[in-house]
Design a protein around this motif. Sequence first.
Motif, short mmCIF file in Angstrom:
data_model
loop_
_atom_site.label_atom_id
_atom_site.label_comp_id
_atom_site.label_asym_id
_atom_site.label_seq_id
_atom_site.Cartn_x
_atom_site.Cartn_y
_atom_site.Cartn_z
N LYS A 119 0.43 -1.23 0.26
CA LYS A 119 0.23 0.09 0.31
C LYS A 119 1.04 1.01 -0.13
O LYS A 119 1.89 1.14 0.25
CB LYS A 119 -1.15 -0.04 1.07
N GLY A 126 -0.98 -2.19 4.57
CA GLY A 126 -1.94 -2.03 4.53
C GLY A 126 -2.43 -2.63 5.96
O GLY A 126 -4.57 -2.66 6.42
N ASP A 144 -8.33 2.00 2.84
CA ASP A 144 -8.38 1.94 1.30
C ASP A 144 -7.81 3.56 1.12
O ASP A 144 -6.83 4.19 -0.24
CB ASP A 144 -9.16 2.10 -0.29
#
Length: 316
Positions: free
Chosen positions: A4, A194, A287
């Motif tokens: 990420k 993440g 996200d």
Amino acid sequence: MPEKLPILLIHGGAWAMPDAEIDAHENGIRNALAAGYALLERGASAVDAVEAAVVVMEDDETFDAGRGSFLTRDGRVQLDALLMNGADLRTGGVACVERLRNPIRAARLVLEESPHVYFVGTGAERFAMQHGMSLCDNMDLVIPREQKRLYAAQEAELAGLKDTTFSGGSPEATIPDPLLSHDTVGAVALDIHGNLAAATSTGGTLNKAPGRVGDSSLIGCGCYADNLSAAVSLTGWGEPIMKLVLGKWAVDRVQAGATPQQAATDAIAYLHTRLGGHGGVILLGPDGSLGIAHNTPRMAWGLATPAGHSLGVTRN
């Protein structure tokens, strides 16, 4: 699983910040962003990043956290902090500590070294010392600016003003308004793996009763993190935030499909419409989407992403 892009979002309080305080708040936010994001860029955990960012703000006398915090009614500093790991919900909190310069470090020790979640007062200090932290004298945390503010607030009470909070401009100006003087600090982060984390630290409110604990160190109130929903840190008037368990309220709405920005906006609206509360919130989703909202005149915040750093003191 692909890496990420790391993100760090922090706040330095939401209140009626005077113009003269803006530079100091922005400088403190800048330093905290630099410390926390440098770790994320090297692959460190979100927990590492939020702890590092909050430590910088606890060490900065600008904020109501660590040295320079508001004083209790009897002229002492009492500190609260919480750290939560969104990957596994492991959490550490401390409250009413008087001899720890960095309560967020003690919260990290509780998270990692104890089967328990929360320690208070001398028990928290003893636990921290047993795990390598040094204790300080409470007067090491007290600064003259805050002594003047306390004296002004107490003089105003004697003159007939109740529940006073200091305005933050000059130590002579005391105004009974919950919009004023909330410099609680907090951070939320997403790391390359993440995982989310959140941290909040505070010295509470000016002239508070000794032993009073606000929302900042309570799970789901002033702080929460869960990889399945979001990470959140709040600042503001603690009692209404606690009654609504507002941090969990906000992350649950992200899990239900709201964007972090919509959840943040709705949380502050709910705080005000339900209980007349004032404050600010930062939210970060798994996200990387984020939300910032407040209903106080100003809020100090900062954001670090691979695209760069941004910070400011926003007006409502």
